[in-house]
Design a protein around this motif. Structure first.
Motif, PDB file in Angstrom:
ATOM      1  N   ASP A  22      37.669   3.589  23.188  1.00 25.20           N
ATOM      2  CA  ASP A  22      38.233   2.247  23.016  1.00 25.20           C
ATOM      3  C   ASP A  22      38.693   1.644  24.334  1.00 25.20           C
ATOM      4  O   ASP A  22      38.546   0.436  24.553  1.00 25.20           O
ATOM      5  CB  ASP A  22      39.401   2.296  22.030  1.00 25.20           C
ATOM      6  CG  ASP A  22      38.938   2.679  20.646  1.00 25.20           C
ATOM      7  OD1 ASP A  22      38.500   1.788  19.904  1.00 25.20           O
ATOM      8  OD2 ASP A  22      38.998   3.880  20.309  1.00 25.20           O
TER       9      ASP A  22
ATOM     10  N   TYR B 212      32.304   6.546  20.935  1.00 21.29           N
ATOM     11  CA  TYR B 212      32.658   5.549  21.945  1.00 21.29           C
ATOM     12  C   TYR B 212      34.116   5.752  22.319  1.00 21.29           C
ATOM     13  O   TYR B 212      34.865   6.485  21.650  1.00 21.29           O
ATOM     14  CB  TYR B 212      32.441   4.119  21.428  1.00 21.29           C
ATOM     15  CG  TYR B 212      33.278   3.766  20.219  1.00 21.29           C
ATOM     16  CD1 TYR B 212      34.542   3.175  20.357  1.00 21.29           C
ATOM     17  CD2 TYR B 212      32.836   4.039  18.928  1.00 21.29           C
ATOM     18  CE1 TYR B 212      35.325   2.863  19.246  1.00 21.29           C
ATOM     19  CE2 TYR B 212      33.606   3.729  17.812  1.00 21.29           C
ATOM     20  CZ  TYR B 212      34.848   3.150  17.979  1.00 21.29           C
ATOM     21  OH  TYR B 212      35.614   2.857  16.889  1.00 21.29           O
TER      22      TYR B 212
ATOM     23  N   PHE C  50      42.585   4.208  18.030  1.00 25.29           N
ATOM     24  CA  PHE C  50      42.325   3.674  19.372  1.00 25.29           C
ATOM     25  C   PHE C  50      42.468   4.820  20.374  1.00 25.29           C
ATOM     26  O   PHE C  50      43.540   5.415  20.513  1.00 25.29           O
ATOM     27  CB  PHE C  50      43.333   2.569  19.677  1.00 25.29           C
ATOM     28  CG  PHE C  50      43.031   1.757  20.909  1.00 25.29           C
ATOM     29  CD1 PHE C  50      42.426   0.510  20.812  1.00 25.29           C
ATOM     30  CD2 PHE C  50      43.365   2.230  22.174  1.00 25.29           C
ATOM     31  CE1 PHE C  50      42.159  -0.240  21.945  1.00 25.29           C
ATOM     32  CE2 PHE C  50      43.101   1.486  23.314  1.00 25.29           C
ATOM     33  CZ  PHE C  50      42.492   0.241  23.199  1.00 25.29           C
TER      34      PHE C  50
ATOM     35  N   PRO D  56      39.438   7.144   9.377  1.00 27.04           N
ATOM     36  CA  PRO D  56      38.212   6.562   9.921  1.00 27.04           C
ATOM     37  C   PRO D  56      38.308   6.346  11.433  1.00 27.04           C
ATOM     38  O   PRO D  56      39.340   5.902  11.936  1.00 27.04           O
ATOM     39  CB  PRO D  56      38.094   5.224   9.177  1.00 27.04           C
ATOM     40  CG  PRO D  56      38.836   5.436   7.890  1.00 27.04           C
ATOM     41  CD  PRO D  56      39.972   6.358   8.235  1.00 27.04           C
ATOM     42  N   ARG D  57      37.228   6.660  12.132  1.00 27.97           N
ATOM     43  CA  ARG D  57      37.209   6.531  13.596  1.00 27.97           C
ATOM     44  C   ARG D  57      37.623   5.140  14.043  1.00 27.97           C
ATOM     45  O   ARG D  57      38.371   4.992  15.017  1.00 27.97           O
ATOM     46  CB  ARG D  57      35.796   6.861  14.117  1.00 27.97           C
ATOM     47  CG  ARG D  57      35.540   6.485  15.588  1.00 27.97           C
ATOM     48  CD  ARG D  57      36.375   7.333  16.532  1.00 27.97           C
ATOM     49  NE  ARG D  57      36.216   6.930  17.914  1.00 27.97           N
ATOM     50  CZ  ARG D  57      37.011   6.086  18.559  1.00 27.97           C
ATOM     51  NH1 ARG D  57      38.027   5.510  17.921  1.00 27.97           N
ATOM     52  NH2 ARG D  57      36.810   5.791  19.827  1.00 27.97           N
ATOM     53  N   GLU D  58      37.168   4.117  13.332  1.00 27.02           N
ATOM     54  CA  GLU D  58      37.443   2.751  13.770  1.00 27.02           C
ATOM     55  C   GLU D  58      38.917   2.372  13.635  1.00 27.02           C
ATOM     56  O   GLU D  58      39.347   1.355  14.184  1.00 27.02           O
ATOM     57  CB  GLU D  58      36.570   1.755  12.996  1.00 27.02           C
ATOM     58  CG  GLU D  58      36.797   1.736  11.501  1.00 27.02           C
ATOM     59  CD  GLU D  58      35.901   2.704  10.744  1.00 27.02           C
ATOM     60  OE1 GLU D  58      35.740   2.508   9.524  1.00 27.02           O
ATOM     61  OE2 GLU D  58      35.369   3.649  11.373  1.00 27.02           O
ATOM     62  N   ASP D  59      39.698   3.188  12.946  1.00 31.64           N
ATOM     63  CA  ASP D  59      41.124   2.911  12.790  1.00 31.64           C
ATOM     64  C   ASP D  59      41.978   3.549  13.882  1.00 31.64           C
ATOM     65  O   ASP D  59      43.204   3.369  13.903  1.00 31.64           O
ATOM     66  CB  ASP D  59      41.619   3.409  11.425  1.00 31.64           C
ATOM     67  CG  ASP D  59      41.040   2.613  10.271  1.00 31.64           C
ATOM     68  OD1 ASP D  59      40.501   1.509  10.529  1.00 31.64           O
ATOM     69  OD2 ASP D  59      41.115   3.086   9.122  1.00 31.64           O
TER      70      ASP D  59
ATOM     71  N   ASN E  37      39.877  -7.450  22.119  1.00 33.09           N
ATOM     72  CA  ASN E  37      40.125  -6.231  21.346  1.00 33.09           C
ATOM     73  C   ASN E  37      41.613  -6.054  21.086  1.00 33.09           C
ATOM     74  O   ASN E  37      42.452  -6.534  21.853  1.00 33.09           O
ATOM     75  CB  ASN E  37      39.570  -5.007  22.078  1.00 33.09           C
ATOM     76  CG  ASN E  37      38.053  -5.027  22.159  1.00 33.09           C
ATOM     77  OD1 ASN E  37      37.382  -5.426  21.212  1.00 33.09           O
ATOM     78  ND2 ASN E  37      37.506  -4.621  23.290  1.00 33.09           N
TER      79      ASN E  37
ATOM     80  N   LYS F 218      34.853   0.132  24.808  1.00 33.52           N
ATOM     81  CA  LYS F 218      35.195  -1.186  24.254  1.00 33.52           C
ATOM     82  C   LYS F 218      35.976  -2.044  25.247  1.00 33.52           C
ATOM     83  O   LYS F 218      35.758  -3.246  25.357  1.00 33.52           O
ATOM     84  CB  LYS F 218      35.994  -1.017  22.960  1.00 33.52           C
ATOM     85  CG  LYS F 218      35.276  -0.238  21.871  1.00 33.52           C
ATOM     86  CD  LYS F 218      34.012  -0.933  21.408  1.00 33.52           C
ATOM     87  CE  LYS F 218      33.373  -0.191  20.240  1.00 33.52           C
ATOM     88  NZ  LYS F 218      32.098  -0.802  19.820  1.00 33.52           N
TER      89      LYS F 218
ATOM     90  N   ARG G 175      48.185   5.441  15.782  1.00 33.14           N
ATOM     91  CA  ARG G 175      46.761   5.140  15.746  1.00 33.14           C
ATOM     92  C   ARG G 175      46.235   4.854  17.148  1.00 33.14           C
ATOM     93  O   ARG G 175      45.201   4.200  17.315  1.00 33.14           O
ATOM     94  CB  ARG G 175      46.493   3.934  14.815  1.00 33.14           C
ATOM     95  CG  ARG G 175      46.769   4.233  13.338  1.00 33.14           C
ATOM     96  CD  ARG G 175      45.856   5.315  12.786  1.00 33.14           C
ATOM     97  NE  ARG G 175      46.079   5.593  11.370  1.00 33.14           N
ATOM     98  CZ  ARG G 175      46.906   6.542  10.922  1.00 33.14           C
ATOM     99  NH1 ARG G 175      47.572   7.314  11.787  1.00 33.14           N
ATOM    100  NH2 ARG G 175      47.052   6.742   9.634  1.00 33.14           N
ATOM    101  N   HIS G 176      46.926   5.344  18.138  1.00 35.87           N
ATOM    102  CA  HIS G 176      46.565   5.131  19.544  1.00 35.87           C
ATOM    103  C   HIS G 176      46.874   6.433  20.283  1.00 35.87           C
ATOM    104  O   HIS G 176      48.026   6.860  20.334  1.00 35.87           O
ATOM    105  CB  HIS G 176      47.397   3.964  20.090  1.00 35.87           C
ATOM    106  CG  HIS G 176      47.214   3.678  21.553  1.00 35.87           C
ATOM    107  ND1 HIS G 176      47.891   2.667  22.195  1.00 35.87           N
ATOM    108  CD2 HIS G 176      46.440   4.254  22.512  1.00 35.87           C
ATOM    109  CE1 HIS G 176      47.559   2.641  23.467  1.00 35.87           C
ATOM    110  NE2 HIS G 176      46.673   3.594  23.683  1.00 35.87           N
TER     111      HIS G 176
END
Length: 283
Positions: free
Chosen positions: A102, A100, A70, A65-68, A10, A130, A41-42
């Motif tokens: 990360d 979820y 961390f 977006p959530r996936e962007d 990851n 993750k 983004r973290h």
């Protein structure tokens, strides 16, 4: 934003935004929104910071977006055994409400760490988390617990800055490609560090502030940093560190500032009892 690849494959942004000691009454929400707008983004939170809800709301309201993004959170001491850890993990997932997590960490390394770790491994296998890691593990504590783990931690989050560079610990972590995350990367406001002549001279040379020099040194030295601020200018400034690079000579000079001393010693007498009695996290 620069990223690193963890030992589980990851990716993690090398600069995160810490929310330790920012309240959950809207202050964390506002600070996280500011950070995301600035380009972070973290986001690094914890069950024991009592602001997971604000972090989750800010992420959802950011429009990113959530996936962007961390998200890191951490399991607190009261939830260390296999069954209780499952409850703690579920609580963090519910409070963040982001689907979820990360990265999820063992926050303090005492008690039934191996039982908690097993529950975290299962949550990872189920896709609820993750990546999994630890925090506040010294070399001695690392060697006490980690050899019992089936899965190697992806990170160890510890106090780290130019005055305490964790060189012995980093040698141990490097063997398994475990990344070190720095809390207090700016020395927790240490005036001796921020005002050190080497730091101020480099700040003048590169037209940066002292904090930016520290963060550039740390990221250039292979570390992940977690600066924290509620000041919009400092939030913005702490991420503007990728438009210059220290020379190798300057890096060596910064490495020479290491004293080997931390302000928090996880092995000190009374620390475990103090942390255990600090508070209780409720559902």
């Amino acid at each position: 934003m620069d990223k690193m690849i963890l030992n589980d494959g990851n990716q993690i942004p090398v600069v995160g935004f810490g929310v330790f000691m920012i309240s959950n009454n809207g202050a964390t929400y506002d600070a996280v929104l500011q950070a995301l707008k600035a380009g972070y983004r973290h986001i690094d939170t914890a069950a024991a910071y009592f602001n997971e809800e604000d972090v989750g709301r800010a992420v959802k309201d950011s429009g990113i977006p959530r996936e962007d993004i961390f998200i890191t959170s951490k399991l607190w001491l009261q939830d260390y055994d296999y069954e209780q850890a499952k409850i703690g993990i579920a609580r963090s997932l519910r409070k963040l409400d982001l689907g979820y997590i990360d990265l999820y960490l063992i926050h303090q390394p005492y008690g039934d760490v191996t039982g908690a770790w097993k529950a975290m491994e299962e949550a990872k296998e189920a896709g609820q988390i993750k990546s999994i890691g630890v925090s506040n593990m010294t070399p001695k504590i690392w060697n006490q617990y980690v050899p019992q783990f089936k899965t190697k931690p992806a990170v160890n989050q510890v106090e780290c800055n130019p005055f305490c560079q964790q060189r012995e610990l980093r040698q141990i972590l490097d063997k398994d490609d475990v990344k070190l995350e720095c809390y207090y990367p700016l020395g927790h406001g240490n005036a001796d560090l921020l005002g050190h002549p080497l730091v101020t001279s480099l700040a003048q040379k590169y037209n940066k502030d002292a904090g930016q020099i520290l963060l550039r040194f740390e990221t250039q030295d292979g570390l992940i940093v977690l600066p924290k601020s509620t000041n919009p200018q400092r939030i913005q400034g702490n991420i503007q560190i990728f438009d210059f690079q220290l020379t190798e000579q300057e890096m060596e000079a910064m490495r020479a500032l290491d004293t080997g001393k931390t302000t928090h010693d996880p092995e000190a007498d009374g620390v475990e009892d103090m942390l255990r009695n600090a508070f209780v996290i409720e559902d």
